[in-house]
Design a protein around this motif. Structure first.
Motif, PDB file in Angstrom:
ATOM      1  N   HIS A 307      -8.841   5.705  32.226  1.00  0.00           N
ATOM      2  CA  HIS A 307      -9.914   6.299  31.433  1.00  0.00           C
ATOM      3  C   HIS A 307     -10.148   7.741  31.865  1.00  0.00           C
ATOM      4  O   HIS A 307     -10.383   7.993  33.056  1.00  0.00           O
ATOM      5  CB  HIS A 307     -11.228   5.528  31.616  1.00  0.00           C
ATOM      6  CG  HIS A 307     -11.158   4.120  31.136  1.00  0.00           C
ATOM      7  ND1 HIS A 307     -12.124   3.188  31.430  1.00  0.00           N
ATOM      8  CD2 HIS A 307     -10.238   3.466  30.395  1.00  0.00           C
ATOM      9  CE1 HIS A 307     -11.811   2.029  30.892  1.00  0.00           C
ATOM     10  NE2 HIS A 307     -10.665   2.171  30.263  1.00  0.00           N
ATOM     11  N   PRO A 308     -10.089   8.680  30.937  1.00  0.00           N
ATOM     12  CA  PRO A 308     -10.442  10.060  31.298  1.00  0.00           C
ATOM     13  C   PRO A 308     -11.878  10.130  31.811  1.00  0.00           C
ATOM     14  O   PRO A 308     -12.775   9.477  31.272  1.00  0.00           O
ATOM     15  CB  PRO A 308     -10.291  10.819  29.976  1.00  0.00           C
ATOM     16  CG  PRO A 308      -9.402   9.967  29.137  1.00  0.00           C
ATOM     17  CD  PRO A 308      -9.677   8.548  29.541  1.00  0.00           C
ATOM     18  N   TYR A 326     -11.051   1.028  24.437  1.00  0.00           N
ATOM     19  CA  TYR A 326     -10.783   1.099  22.997  1.00  0.00           C
ATOM     20  C   TYR A 326     -10.734   2.546  22.531  1.00  0.00           C
ATOM     21  O   TYR A 326      -9.865   2.924  21.719  1.00  0.00           O
ATOM     22  CB  TYR A 326     -11.854   0.310  22.247  1.00  0.00           C
ATOM     23  CG  TYR A 326     -11.726   0.357  20.738  1.00  0.00           C
ATOM     24  CD1 TYR A 326     -10.643  -0.232  20.100  1.00  0.00           C
ATOM     25  CD2 TYR A 326     -12.710   0.965  19.950  1.00  0.00           C
ATOM     26  CE1 TYR A 326     -10.524  -0.202  18.715  1.00  0.00           C
ATOM     27  CE2 TYR A 326     -12.596   0.997  18.574  1.00  0.00           C
ATOM     28  CZ  TYR A 326     -11.502   0.409  17.960  1.00  0.00           C
ATOM     29  OH  TYR A 326     -11.393   0.450  16.588  1.00  0.00           O
ATOM     30  N   GLU A 327     -11.633   3.376  23.024  1.00  0.00           N
ATOM     31  CA  GLU A 327     -11.636   4.786  22.631  1.00  0.00           C
ATOM     32  C   GLU A 327     -10.367   5.497  23.107  1.00  0.00           C
ATOM     33  O   GLU A 327      -9.828   6.366  22.410  1.00  0.00           O
ATOM     34  CB  GLU A 327     -12.879   5.484  23.174  1.00  0.00           C
ATOM     35  CG  GLU A 327     -14.185   4.993  22.558  1.00  0.00           C
ATOM     36  CD  GLU A 327     -14.238   5.203  21.052  1.00  0.00           C
ATOM     37  OE1 GLU A 327     -13.646   6.181  20.564  1.00  0.00           O
ATOM     38  OE2 GLU A 327     -14.866   4.378  20.367  1.00  0.00           O
ATOM     39  N   ALA A 331      -7.573   7.198  20.570  1.00  0.00           N
ATOM     40  CA  ALA A 331      -7.148   8.595  20.717  1.00  0.00           C
ATOM     41  C   ALA A 331      -5.628   8.727  20.692  1.00  0.00           C
ATOM     42  O   ALA A 331      -5.103   9.811  20.418  1.00  0.00           O
ATOM     43  CB  ALA A 331      -7.705   9.174  22.008  1.00  0.00           C
ATOM     44  N   ALA A 332      -4.919   7.624  20.958  1.00  0.00           N
ATOM     45  CA  ALA A 332      -3.454   7.653  20.989  1.00  0.00           C
ATOM     46  C   ALA A 332      -2.821   7.213  19.674  1.00  0.00           C
ATOM     47  O   ALA A 332      -1.591   7.121  19.589  1.00  0.00           O
ATOM     48  CB  ALA A 332      -2.949   6.770  22.129  1.00  0.00           C
ATOM     49  N   LEU A 333      -3.634   6.935  18.675  1.00  0.00           N
ATOM     50  CA  LEU A 333      -3.076   6.518  17.375  1.00  0.00           C
ATOM     51  C   LEU A 333      -2.253   7.659  16.779  1.00  0.00           C
ATOM     52  O   LEU A 333      -2.664   8.819  16.775  1.00  0.00           O
ATOM     53  CB  LEU A 333      -4.206   6.129  16.416  1.00  0.00           C
ATOM     54  CG  LEU A 333      -4.985   4.863  16.774  1.00  0.00           C
ATOM     55  CD1 LEU A 333      -6.150   4.661  15.805  1.00  0.00           C
ATOM     56  CD2 LEU A 333      -4.080   3.650  16.767  1.00  0.00           C
ATOM     57  N   ALA A 339      -1.966   0.930  15.980  1.00  0.00           N
ATOM     58  CA  ALA A 339      -3.286   0.358  15.700  1.00  0.00           C
ATOM     59  C   ALA A 339      -3.959  -0.033  17.009  1.00  0.00           C
ATOM     60  O   ALA A 339      -3.297  -0.253  18.031  1.00  0.00           O
ATOM     61  CB  ALA A 339      -3.176  -0.866  14.783  1.00  0.00           C
ATOM     62  N   ALA A 340      -5.286  -0.106  16.983  1.00  0.00           N
ATOM     63  CA  ALA A 340      -6.085  -0.559  18.121  1.00  0.00           C
ATOM     64  C   ALA A 340      -7.182  -1.466  17.599  1.00  0.00           C
ATOM     65  O   ALA A 340      -7.755  -1.215  16.528  1.00  0.00           O
ATOM     66  CB  ALA A 340      -6.681   0.630  18.873  1.00  0.00           C
TER      67      ALA A 340
END
Length: 354
Positions: A307-308, A326-327, A331-333, A339-340
């Motif tokens: 996590h950043p 989840y966030e 951000a990597a989509l 998908a997430a």
């Protein structure tokens, strides 16, 4: 100067029950099942099932109301109905029916039925097909082309969210007790995830593969455990996002198992499908992320990302570790992921796709 009226000082009573009953009555009119007593009883069923518990445990039975038991079984693919009681068309009968039947209607093995007759309601359970590639009774009702089928289904989609379903596309999503109406219905979210997991499956296999994942995911959604899913594009076997977890040495090709069963219908293929469904449920019940791929493969589980440090300081951010993860996935989509998905422990679900 007039004195206070007879109700001065009495509390003002506000109830949503009459509004719900009026809406249910309109629904029954459209389903060709008009009856004020049935509307009141069905409203009780909706309210009670919205967060049904026995001995502190949440239960998720599916219930069906109809006028002809044989026609109901044929439409829903049901077998071996077992009558367990009867009573007038009122709230007390609904409460008694649930008390006696709901603990038996867990999972996909048995469902509840309520049958209207001249004396009131007869209730019991009927056997369904729990096979992950078989349509559920509610799915069969969703596909029924005729509103004159005179069968109504009730299913809890999430805490305080109920699907009320009839034939011919007749449907209401009922939100109770503060359920957030700004979120997409859980059924829509699960359809999005199932579509993402099968996006790159061959068209000849895609429909039944999507149905398999949708049914397994729905059962997972009814658990009390939170869940995270990351879906990778077909060309990937992992991601630089993942810093820990269990990645399978070889992707598990779920669609190949489904294709084998679809082609042969033999017992060994069916057993493999059941075992795979149970394996996926178990993976999604662990902490961390379950990693799937857009060609229907299972890649890993119990996976974690870094996590950043700036994430929790973003304006408007809320939530714990699962929400932060989840966030990161969202951000990597488009770069790492297709998908997430998140199912929070309080029951909220969300899915984002490329």
């Amino acid at each position: 100067m007039t004195g206070p009226g007879p109700e001065a000082g009495s509390p003002l009573i506000l109830s949503f029950r009459h509004l719900l009953t009026e809406s249910v009555s309109t629904f029954l009119d459209e389903a060709d099942m008009t009856c004020p007593q049935t509307a009141d009883a069905l409203s009780e069923l909706l309210v009670t099932l919205s967060r049904y518990r026995e001995e502190g445990a949440l239960l998720f039975p599916t219930a069906f109301l109809g006028d002809d038991l044989g026609a109901m079984m044929e439409l829903l693919g049901g077998h071996d109905p077992i009558p367990l009681g009867s009573g007038p068309r009122n709230r007390a009968t609904i409460q008694r029916a649930l008390k006696q039947c709901a603990p038996l209607g867990q999972g996909r093995w048995w469902a509840l039925y309520l049958l209207r007759d001249s004396a009131g309601l007869t209730y019991g359970i009927f056997r369904t097909d729990p096979f992950p590639m078989a349509e559920t009774p509610l799915e069969r009702l969703r596909h029924a082309p005729d509103r004159g089928a005179r069968v109504v289904g009730v299913l809890q989609l999430a805490d305080n969210i109920i699907e009320l379903r009839g034939g011919g596309g007749l449907c209401r999503h009922v939100y109770l007790s503060g359920a957030r109406i700004d979120l997409e219905p859980p059924s829509v979210v699960l359809d999005a995830l199932a579509s993402a997991v099968t996006e790159q499956v061959l068209p000849s296999s895609r429909e039944y593969a999507r149905g398999f994942f949708r049914r397994v995911l729905f059962e997972v959604m009814q658990s009390s455990h939170g869940t995270l899913v990351a879906v990778l594009p077909r060309e990937r076997a992992g991601s630089a996002l993942f810093v820990d977890g269990i990645l399978l040495p070889r992707p598990m090709d779920v669609v190949a198992l489904l294709d084998r069963h679809h082609a042969t219908q033999d017992g060994g293929a069916a057993s493999a499908v059941r075992a795979t469904a149970q394996l996926l449920r178990g993976m999604m019940a662990t902490d961390g992320i379950t990693v799937l791929r857009a060609d229907g493969c299972i890649l890993g589980y119990n996976v974690f990302v870094r996590h950043p440090e700036t994430l929790t300081r973003q304006p408007g951010f809320f939530g714990g570790a699962r929400r932060r993860t989840y966030e990161v996935l969202c951000a990597a989509l488009g770069s790492e992921l297709a998908a997430a998905f998140i199912r929070s422990q309080d029951g909220d679900v969300a899915c984002r796709r490329v």
